[in-house]
Write a protein that holds these residues in place. Structure first.
Motif, PDB file in Angstrom:
ATOM      1  N   VAL A   1       0.847  -1.189   0.000  1.00 43.70           N
ATOM      2  CA  VAL A   1       0.000   0.000   0.000  1.00 43.70           C
ATOM      3  C   VAL A   1       0.882   1.238   0.000  1.00 43.70           C
ATOM      4  CG1 VAL A   1      -1.668   1.337   1.340  1.00 43.70           C
ATOM      5  CG2 VAL A   1      -1.906  -1.143   1.174  1.00 43.70           C
ATOM      6  N   GLU A   2       0.468   2.245  -0.763  1.00 50.87           N
ATOM      7  CA  GLU A   2       1.156   3.535  -0.736  1.00 50.87           C
ATOM      8  C   GLU A   2       0.110   4.641  -0.776  1.00 50.87           C
ATOM      9  OE1 GLU A   2       2.534   4.447  -5.209  1.00 50.87           O
ATOM     10  OE2 GLU A   2       3.309   2.542  -4.431  1.00 50.87           O
ATOM     11  N   PHE A   3       0.500   5.795  -0.292  1.00 48.25           N
ATOM     12  CA  PHE A   3      -0.413   6.940  -0.268  1.00 48.25           C
ATOM     13  C   PHE A   3       0.221   8.097  -1.034  1.00 48.25           C
ATOM     14  CE2 PHE A   3      -1.497   4.415   3.404  1.00 48.25           C
ATOM     15  CZ  PHE A   3      -2.887   4.466   3.459  1.00 48.25           C
ATOM     16  N   ARG A   4      -0.536   8.673  -1.940  1.00 49.41           N
ATOM     17  CA  ARG A   4      -0.049   9.870  -2.638  1.00 49.41           C
ATOM     18  C   ARG A   4      -1.229  10.642  -3.198  1.00 49.41           C
ATOM     19  NH1 ARG A   4       1.811   6.143  -6.925  1.00 49.41           N
ATOM     20  NH2 ARG A   4       0.555   6.509  -8.795  1.00 49.41           N
ATOM     21  N   LYS A   5      -1.027  11.935  -3.402  1.00 44.89           N
ATOM     22  CA  LYS A   5      -2.073  12.772  -3.971  1.00 44.89           C
ATOM     23  C   LYS A   5      -2.101  12.603  -5.481  1.00 44.89           C
ATOM     24  CE  LYS A   5      -2.268  16.228  -0.299  1.00 44.89           C
ATOM     25  NZ  LYS A   5      -2.238  17.660   0.050  1.00 44.89           N
ATOM     26  N   LEU A   6      -3.309  12.480  -5.997  1.00 43.96           N
ATOM     27  CA  LEU A   6      -3.484  12.305  -7.425  1.00 43.96           C
ATOM     28  C   LEU A   6      -3.865  13.636  -8.069  1.00 43.96           C
ATOM     29  CD1 LEU A   6      -5.506   8.969  -7.404  1.00 43.96           C
ATOM     30  CD2 LEU A   6      -3.028   9.278  -7.551  1.00 43.96           C
ATOM     31  N   GLY A   7      -3.530  13.820  -9.317  1.00 39.61           N
ATOM     32  CA  GLY A   7      -3.854  15.057 -10.007  1.00 39.61           C
ATOM     33  C   GLY A   7      -2.762  16.097  -9.847  1.00 39.61           C
ATOM     34  N   GLU A   8      -3.015  17.278 -10.357  1.00 42.94           N
ATOM     35  CA  GLU A   8      -1.999  18.321 -10.388  1.00 42.94           C
ATOM     36  C   GLU A   8      -2.043  19.231  -9.169  1.00 42.94           C
ATOM     37  OE1 GLU A   8      -2.524  20.403 -14.017  1.00 42.94           O
ATOM     38  OE2 GLU A   8      -2.032  18.675 -15.290  1.00 42.94           O
ATOM     39  N   ARG A   9      -3.138  19.248  -8.432  1.00 41.90           N
ATOM     40  CA  ARG A   9      -3.263  20.158  -7.290  1.00 41.90           C
ATOM     41  C   ARG A   9      -2.406  19.672  -6.137  1.00 41.90           C
ATOM     42  NH1 ARG A   9      -9.256  21.234  -5.619  1.00 41.90           N
ATOM     43  NH2 ARG A   9      -8.123  22.695  -4.251  1.00 41.90           N
ATOM     44  N   SER A  10      -1.837  20.604  -5.394  1.00 47.07           N
ATOM     45  CA  SER A  10      -1.039  20.279  -4.221  1.00 47.07           C
ATOM     46  C   SER A  10      -1.225  21.363  -3.177  1.00 47.07           C
ATOM     47  CB  SER A  10       0.451  20.161  -4.594  1.00 47.07           C
ATOM     48  OG  SER A  10       0.935  21.387  -5.121  1.00 47.07           O
ATOM     49  N   GLY A  11      -0.745  21.086  -1.982  1.00 46.39           N
ATOM     50  CA  GLY A  11      -0.858  22.065  -0.912  1.00 46.39           C
ATOM     51  C   GLY A  11      -2.197  22.013  -0.228  1.00 46.39           C
ATOM     52  N   PRO A  12      -2.467  22.990   0.663  1.00 49.10           N
ATOM     53  CA  PRO A  12      -3.735  23.016   1.402  1.00 49.10           C
ATOM     54  C   PRO A  12      -4.931  23.070   0.451  1.00 49.10           C
ATOM     55  CG  PRO A  12      -2.149  24.572   2.328  1.00 49.10           C
ATOM     56  CD  PRO A  12      -1.566  24.090   1.031  1.00 49.10           C
ATOM     57  N   GLY A  13      -5.954  22.318   0.792  1.00 46.30           N
ATOM     58  CA  GLY A  13      -7.168  22.307  -0.006  1.00 46.30           C
ATOM     59  C   GLY A  13      -7.129  21.360  -1.188  1.00 46.30           C
ATOM     60  N   SER A  14      -6.001  20.652  -1.349  1.00 45.24           N
ATOM     61  CA  SER A  14      -5.895  19.747  -2.500  1.00 45.24           C
ATOM     62  C   SER A  14      -6.461  18.364  -2.203  1.00 45.24           C
ATOM     63  CB  SER A  14      -4.427  19.609  -2.927  1.00 45.24           C
ATOM     64  OG  SER A  14      -3.631  19.102  -1.861  1.00 45.24           O
ATOM     65  N   GLY A  15      -6.918  18.159  -0.953  1.00 45.75           N
ATOM     66  CA  GLY A  15      -7.509  16.874  -0.609  1.00 45.75           C
ATOM     67  C   GLY A  15      -6.525  15.926   0.036  1.00 45.75           C
ATOM     68  N   ARG A  16      -7.070  14.851   0.570  1.00 50.44           N
ATOM     69  CA  ARG A  16      -6.236  13.854   1.238  1.00 50.44           C
ATOM     70  C   ARG A  16      -5.547  12.956   0.221  1.00 50.44           C
ATOM     71  NH1 ARG A  16     -10.060  10.885   5.411  1.00 50.44           N
ATOM     72  NH2 ARG A  16      -8.072   9.854   5.884  1.00 50.44           N
TER      73      ARG A  16
END
Length: 248
Positions: free
Chosen positions: A89-104
């Motif tokens: 299992v790994e965790f990472r943000k998907l898509g181009e948005r990053s930083g606060p408000g970009s989701g878990r």
């Protein structure tokens, strides 16, 4: 992929150690058998094959789209595959948005290993193939005799196994030799991890086997035992004997 072999002598209750008790399974083999068993479920097999085809980590929803299986159903099976050591299992943000408000970060699943194989008794044809391929590479690169290259390659591999295991018994158990005490401080090897190969290429395979075991003794720091050829043994062409203690 599962390759399950039977041992006719043991199942018939003949040969050394045939007391009617279940055959000894190394920790390594037990883990691989559990992995094979986990893939017995058709849903888990579909999930595993979907990840094989993708070549990348996927979320539960992505797997649901690929397999047509409800995401709620997949959760249980994905965790079972993780528990069996087949997925990580790994965790990472998907898509181009990053930083606060970009989701878990999203939870993704990836294959922990490319192949699953198990055999009873334990066979290690993968190890034999790796050693032979590495020896051929060395022979070509250094222009050395293939026999010399194979002996050195097998010894070096055994030495690494000995260092990692910390004991000769640990190497024997983990590599599938099924060691049993011989009553004299040594071990009878009740299984040949290279069984089929040794039948058709005995000289090559037994030489590889002896070099591997000798390297393992050295790597594990075992100065009390030696590798002894046992060409007439019922299972393995070698055994581990205890060296005679000097008289005082």
């Amino acid at each position: 992929m599962s390759d399950v072999e039977g041992d006719s002598a043991r199942s018939a209750g003949t040969g050394p150690g045939s007391s009617g008790a279940p055959p000894h399974l190394s920790a390594n083999l037990t883990v691989r058998l559990e992995s094979v068993a986990a893939l017995g479920d058709p849903v888990r097999r579909d999930v595993y094959q979907a990840l094989q085809r993708s070549g990348d980590a996927l979320t539960r929803n992505q797997l649901a789209e690929l397999t047509g299986i409800a995401a709620s159903t997949l959760l249980f099976h994905l965790e079972k595959l993780v528990d069996a050591g087949l997925l990580t299992v790994e965790f990472r943000k998907l898509g181009e948005r990053s930083g606060p408000g970009s989701g878990r970060p999203a939870k993704l699943y990836r294959l922990a290993q490319a192949e699953v194989a198990a055999s009873i008794p334990d066979r290690r044809y993968d190890l034999a193939a790796e050693l032979m391929a590495a020896a051929i590479d060395t022979s070509i690169r250094d222009n050395t005799a293939i026999e010399q290259a194979l002996t050195q390659t097998a010894y070096d591999a055994g030495h690494r196994l000995g260092v990692e295991a910390g004991s000769m018994e640990g190497v024997l158990d983990g590599t599938g030799y099924e060691p049993y005490p011989d009553g004299e401080g040594g071990f009878l090897l009740h299984n040949c991890p290279f069984h089929r190969l040794s039948r058709s290429h005995a000289e090559v395979v037994c030489g590889l086997n002896g070099a591997l075991l000798t390297g393992a003794l050295e790597g594990s720091g075992d100065a009390e035992h030696a590798v002894t050829p046992d060409p007439d043994g019922p299972y393995c062409c070698a055994r581990i004997t205890r060296l005679a203690q000097p008289s005082i």
